[in-house]
Write a protein that holds these residues in place. Structure first.
Motif, short mmCIF file in Angstrom:
data_model
loop_
_atom_site.label_atom_id
_atom_site.label_comp_id
_atom_site.label_asym_id
_atom_site.label_seq_id
_atom_site.Cartn_x
_atom_site.Cartn_y
_atom_site.Cartn_z
N LEU A 83 0.83 -1.19 0.00
CA LEU A 83 0.00 0.00 0.00
C LEU A 83 0.87 1.25 0.00
CD1 LEU A 83 -2.56 -1.12 2.74
CD2 LEU A 83 -2.84 -1.28 0.26
N SER A 84 0.35 2.33 -0.55
CA SER A 84 1.07 3.60 -0.54
C SER A 84 0.15 4.68 0.01
CB SER A 84 1.53 3.98 -1.95
OG SER A 84 0.41 4.11 -2.82
N THR A 85 0.72 5.76 0.50
CA THR A 85 -0.08 6.85 1.05
C THR A 85 0.74 8.12 1.09
OG1 THR A 85 -1.52 7.49 2.89
CG2 THR A 85 0.56 6.44 3.46
N ASP A 86 0.10 9.21 1.44
CA ASP A 86 0.76 10.49 1.62
C ASP A 86 1.18 10.59 3.08
OD1 ASP A 86 1.54 13.11 1.94
OD2 ASP A 86 -0.17 13.99 0.91
N TRP A 87 2.42 10.20 3.36
CA TRP A 87 2.88 10.12 4.74
C TRP A 87 2.92 11.49 5.41
CZ3 TRP A 87 2.70 5.69 7.09
CH2 TRP A 87 2.79 4.52 6.33
N GLU A 88 3.21 12.52 4.66
CA GLU A 88 3.24 13.86 5.25
C GLU A 88 1.86 14.27 5.76
OE1 GLU A 88 4.48 18.46 4.06
OE2 GLU A 88 5.00 16.80 2.73
N SER A 89 0.82 13.96 4.97
CA SER A 89 -0.54 14.28 5.39
C SER A 89 -0.95 13.48 6.62
CB SER A 89 -1.53 14.02 4.25
OG SER A 89 -1.27 14.88 3.16
N LEU A 90 -0.53 12.21 6.66
CA LEU A 90 -0.85 11.39 7.83
C LEU A 90 -0.19 11.95 9.09
CD1 LEU A 90 -0.65 7.67 6.61
CD2 LEU A 90 -2.67 9.07 6.98
N GLN A 91 1.05 12.38 8.95
CA GLN A 91 1.75 12.93 10.11
C GLN A 91 1.05 14.18 10.64
OE1 GLN A 91 4.17 11.80 11.89
NE2 GLN A 91 5.54 10.52 10.68
N GLU A 92 0.48 14.97 9.75
CA GLU A 92 -0.13 16.24 10.14
C GLU A 92 -1.60 16.11 10.55
OE1 GLU A 92 0.46 18.76 6.81
OE2 GLU A 92 2.63 18.98 7.13
N ALA A 93 -2.23 14.96 10.27
CA ALA A 93 -3.65 14.79 10.55
C ALA A 93 -3.91 14.76 12.05
CB ALA A 93 -4.16 13.49 9.91
N GLU A 94 -5.06 15.30 12.45
CA GLU A 94 -5.46 15.22 13.84
C GLU A 94 -5.72 13.78 14.24
OE1 GLU A 94 -8.81 17.76 14.40
OE2 GLU A 94 -7.69 19.60 13.99
N ASP A 95 -5.69 13.53 15.55
CA ASP A 95 -5.79 12.16 16.05
C ASP A 95 -7.01 11.43 15.49
OD1 ASP A 95 -3.57 12.75 17.52
OD2 ASP A 95 -4.56 12.78 19.48
N GLU A 96 -8.19 12.04 15.63
CA GLU A 96 -9.41 11.36 15.22
C GLU A 96 -9.43 11.10 13.72
OE1 GLU A 96 -13.86 11.77 16.63
OE2 GLU A 96 -13.45 13.27 15.08
N LEU A 97 -9.05 12.08 12.93
CA LEU A 97 -9.03 11.92 11.48
C LEU A 97 -8.08 10.79 11.08
CD1 LEU A 97 -9.81 12.79 8.63
CD2 LEU A 97 -7.99 14.51 8.74
N LEU A 98 -6.91 10.74 11.70
CA LEU A 98 -5.92 9.71 11.36
C LEU A 98 -6.43 8.33 11.73
CD1 LEU A 98 -3.11 8.81 10.47
CD2 LEU A 98 -2.29 9.34 12.78
#
Length: 214
Positions: free
Chosen positions: A150-165
């Motif tokens: 799987l691939s993802t936008d790791w930068e966006s994941l790092q910045e996402a709020e707890d609930e959203l992540l």
């Protein structure tokens, strides 16, 4: 924003294995079966525009499928029609519910009487998870994604709020329906995060065991 008084006693039910919707999250869906096209048409005529997403469950020793008692209702917030009459819609998660009684025979799709009791926090603001250790979690998640290709936008994941992540990963990770149900029924965000970590760790251990057997 919805409050308890806005929630109807009866809603249409969309049983879709592996499709998890959580409060305050968004779920894109592709609607093409005639009965669910009818469901969408009827839903858009209601003031609440709610559809209940529920996981089917298999009955041991039988080909029959029943529904889990707890699901999550989403409001249709976007839809577009394709040239051949199908729809792409987006559900915005509103609240979990418990099925009290299924109603069959009046429409080509299933409807159910539901109770919203016990899920009041779903209608409130987002949850926080003060014990969430991202420095430990993110490498674990990276290993899991790599093991599944799987691939993802790791930068966006790092910045996402707890609930959203946590909720986004719970919805998107390729877990079996029963595991998705466990994530749905988690009573709080920290509990959902703990369940998510357990499922990821189990998946990684299972993958290692399979490699050893080969």
């Amino acid at each position: 924003m919805f409050n308890a008084a806005d929630l109807p006693e009866t809603i249409p039910i969309f049983p879709l294995p592996g499709a998890l919707l959580l409060p305050r999250a968004r779920l894109p869906l592709h609607i093409f079966e005639p009965r669910y096209l009818a469901m969408l048409d009827d839903t858009l005529k209601t003031p609440h525009r709610l559809i209940g997403m529920v996981q089917p469950r298999e009955v041991p020793g039988s080909e029959e499928r029943k529904l889990h008692s707890i699901g999550c209702a989403g409001r249709v917030t976007a839809f577009s029609e394709t040239e051949d009459g199908r729809y792409m819609i987006t559900l915005n998660g509103i609240s979990r519910f418990r099925i009290l009684k299924e109603q069959a025979g009046f429409t080509p799709y299933l409807k159910a009487d539901v109770s919203w009791d016990g899920f009041a926090p779903d209608l409130g603001a987002g949850e926080d998870d003060g014990a969430f250790d991202r420095e430990t979690f993110m490498p674990l998640l990276s290993r899991f994604f790599a093991s599944r290709g799987l691939s993802t936008d790791w930068e966006s994941l790092q910045e996402a709020e707890d609930e959203l992540l946590i909720n986004s990963l719970s919805m998107l990770c390729p877990f079996p329906p029963e595991d998705k149900q466990a994530l749905l029924e988690a009573p709080s965000l920290p509990t959902r995060r703990e369940t998510l970590v357990t499922l990821i760790e189990f998946a990684l251990r299972s993958g290692t065991d399979e490699e050893k057997m080969q």
